[in-house]
Design an enzyme around this catalytic site. Structure first.
Site, mmCIF file in Angstrom:
data_model
loop_
_atom_site.group_PDB
_atom_site.id
_atom_site.type_symbol
_atom_site.label_atom_id
_atom_site.label_comp_id
_atom_site.label_asym_id
_atom_site.label_seq_id
_atom_site.Cartn_x
_atom_site.Cartn_y
_atom_site.Cartn_z
ATOM 1 N N ASP A 97 55.560 8.447 4.150
ATOM 2 C CA ASP A 97 54.900 7.346 5.017
ATOM 3 C C ASP A 97 54.884 7.691 6.430
ATOM 4 O OD1 ASP A 97 53.960 4.960 4.737
ATOM 5 O OD2 ASP A 97 55.931 3.904 5.010
ATOM 6 N N ARG A 138 52.635 -2.008 9.730
ATOM 7 C CA ARG A 138 51.760 -2.682 10.641
ATOM 8 C C ARG A 138 52.494 -3.362 11.944
ATOM 9 N NH1 ARG A 138 50.388 -6.676 5.738
ATOM 10 N NH2 ARG A 138 50.635 -4.704 4.767
ATOM 11 N N ASP A 179 60.577 5.436 4.252
ATOM 12 C CA ASP A 179 60.513 3.831 3.978
ATOM 13 C C ASP A 179 61.130 3.427 2.614
ATOM 14 O OD1 ASP A 179 59.892 1.216 4.050
ATOM 15 O OD2 ASP A 179 57.648 1.542 3.259
ATOM 16 N N LYS A 232 62.555 -1.211 -1.906
ATOM 17 C CA LYS A 232 61.598 -0.680 -2.857
ATOM 18 C C LYS A 232 62.187 -0.318 -4.338
ATOM 19 C CE LYS A 232 58.305 1.612 0.482
ATOM 20 N NZ LYS A 232 57.120 1.118 -0.114
ATOM 21 N N ASP A 280 59.085 -4.671 3.748
ATOM 22 C CA ASP A 280 58.261 -3.492 3.153
ATOM 23 C C ASP A 280 56.988 -3.623 3.688
ATOM 24 O OD1 ASP A 280 58.107 -1.164 1.935
ATOM 25 O OD2 ASP A 280 57.652 -2.130 -0.084
#
Length: 496
Positions: A290, A353, A272, A279, A349
């Site tokens: 992740d 979900r 990720d 990030k 980011d």
């Protein structure tokens, strides 16, 4: 490590080391008392010197004890005899294994499972020996060009029980401990792999290999299949990566044919970057973790398969990378989920979900008795709970209580956080049915609220493992959590 169960007197064991417990106030455990008599009071003389005080986790390694066949005797502090509980017992076991790491390819007899622990039986005490021994000696050195300089530690561990009548119960504990340890180690291995090795395709291959070796059913859905299902939210995350996404579906069918399954859903972001909402560079390497939700589902399947649990369990793992690219989803894009609900992506980011919501909709086809999703979802959960407890959210109080009880039983604890309707308005969007973030306040709660919108047709719980799935710093590495919690939960559902 090779494990076995035995009953018998410790002084006659021709081992490299025998491990016995001592309490505070210079009191022996039964096994230590036997060694003291065999050595004509030698151990008592040692205790009187004060070299070991008997406090939980204290150790003293003795060599060539008179009258004892083993080359060494390890004394391990258990604390106050009447206060020996799970915590002190586990602390003593960890200390014992740590003290023996300097041995080389050692054959060890451990007599700590004979010691009574409040409200715990022989099987539990033996299982703890196995689990803690495997956890404490775990090393991930696949990418080391040379093996680490050092001793091999324990090669064989013989767990002693008091009576012959305890052997069957001890064997049960041995099986349970080995199954759980295998599941935890599998999850750790997957989590610790470098992200250029542990790709979505690799996870799918591991699921297929697990299916072949443990009699599971597996189906791997490719990008074209995911498109046909209408998983626009999941696919939106995958657009920036050259690695093809996978939807892995595992099934453990050992319950009655009519029994509805428990469904486990694991977040499988194998790396990720944050996507376009990139990030910071510091510690980004840890974003290989992740996919620890996916790893924990695979580890749990390994454990329950080895336990042969009489239960129907389905595992759903959406897996992909979240990368920046000319094709990547942008902040402001609107995605249409499998459920038909639309999502405005305000932050790329917040991608976990987005893949989980489609997996939760997919879970409906199995008519589940319960669904538990597992995800390294939010940094906010780490701020709220630190690294000791996983965050728990649920739309069903009884399911939440089951998971909390399982976590306490397995020493893999969770803490329930609210899922009140008051938080839902933070996800309001002017341009879609919802936004994928709800602002800084209550970030782990609004993430769970987002998922709850896709889990209305069944009993559902969400475990946010962002603070518990791995460790940073000197002990950097995957923990294997929450495999113990999930395995215990499923054991209880199966009535075992």
């Amino acid at each position: 490590m090779e494990f076995s169960i035995k009953s018998g007197t410790p002084e006659k064991q021709r081992k490299d080391c025998v491990v016995v417990g001592v309490f505070e106030a210079r009191k022996f455990s039964d096994a230590a008392a036997v060694l003291d008599r065999a050595s004509q009071g030698y151990l008592g003389d040692i205790l009187r010197t004060g070299d070991i005080d008997g406090k939980p986790g204290s150790t003293l390694l003795l060599h060539s004890v008179p009258g004892v066949a083993a080359g060494r005797v390890l004394l391990v502090g258990l604390g106050k005899e009447r206060e020996l509980d799970e915590h002190s017992y586990r602390k003593a076991l960890r200390a014992a294994i740590k003290a023996l790491h300097t041995l080389d390819d050692a054959d060890v007899a451990i007599c700590l499972a004979e010691v009574p622990v409040k409200k715990r039986d022989t099987a539990w005490r033996v299982a703890q020996v196995v689990e803690i021994a495997e956890d404490s000696t775990y090393r991930f050195d696949r990418f080391k060009s040379k093996p680490a300089n050092g001793k091999k530690g324990i090669a064989k561990l013989q767990v002693h029980v008091t009576r012959r009548s305890d052997v069957a119960e001890g064997e049960k504990g041995l099986r349970q401990g080995k199954a759980l340890a295998a599941g935890v180690s599998f999850a750790k291995d997957l989590g610790n792999l470098a992200p250029n090795y542990c790709t979505p395709s690799y996870l799918a291959e591991q699921a297929e290999a697990l299916s072949d070796s443990h009699g599971l059913q597996v189906e791997v859905l490719e990008k074209e299949d995911i498109e046909k299902l209408g998983m626009g939210s999941f696919l939106g995350v995958t657009k920036g990566s050259v690695q093809p996404p996978k939807l892995i579906v595992l099934q453990h069918r050992k319950g009655k044919k009519s029994q509805k399954p428990v469904v486990l859903v694991g977040k499988g972001i194998t790396f990720d970057t944050g996507g376009i909402s990139l990030k910071p560079g510091a510690d980004m390497d840890e974003m290989k973790y992740d996919m620890c939700g996916a790893a924990s589902v695979l580890g749990t399947f390994k454990a329950i398969a080895e336990l042969d649990l009489p239960l129907n369990v389905v595992g759903i793992i959406p897996t992909c990378e979240n990368m920046p690219d000319g094709n990547a989803t942008r902040p402001g894009d609107v995605l249409t989920s499998m459920s038909g609900q639309t999502i405005e992506v305000l932050n790329t980011d917040a991608e976990g979900r987005l893949i989980l919501c489609d997996a939760l909709t997919y879970a409906e086809r199995f008519e589940p008795q319960a669904v538990v999703d597992v995800a390294t979802l939010t940094g906010a959960c780490v701020i709220a709970l630190g690294h000791h407890a996983s965050g728990l959210f649920s739309n069903k109080d009884s399911l939440a209580e089951e998971l909390l009880d399982a976590g306490n039983e397995a020493y893999d604890r969770a803490w329930r956080l609210p899922l009140w309707d008051d938080y839902q308005s933070q996800l309001d969007s002017n341009f879609a049915d919802m936004a994928n973030i709800g602002g800084r306040a209550g970030g782990s709660i609004t993430a769970a609220c987002f998922l709850s919108r896709f889990a209305k047709k069944y009993d559902w719980a969400h475990l946010d493992i962002a603070g518990t799935a791995w460790k940073s710093g000197k002990e950097k590495g995957a923990t294997g959590r929450p495999v113990p919690l999930l395995t215990e939960f499923l054991k209880q559902r199966a009535g075992k």
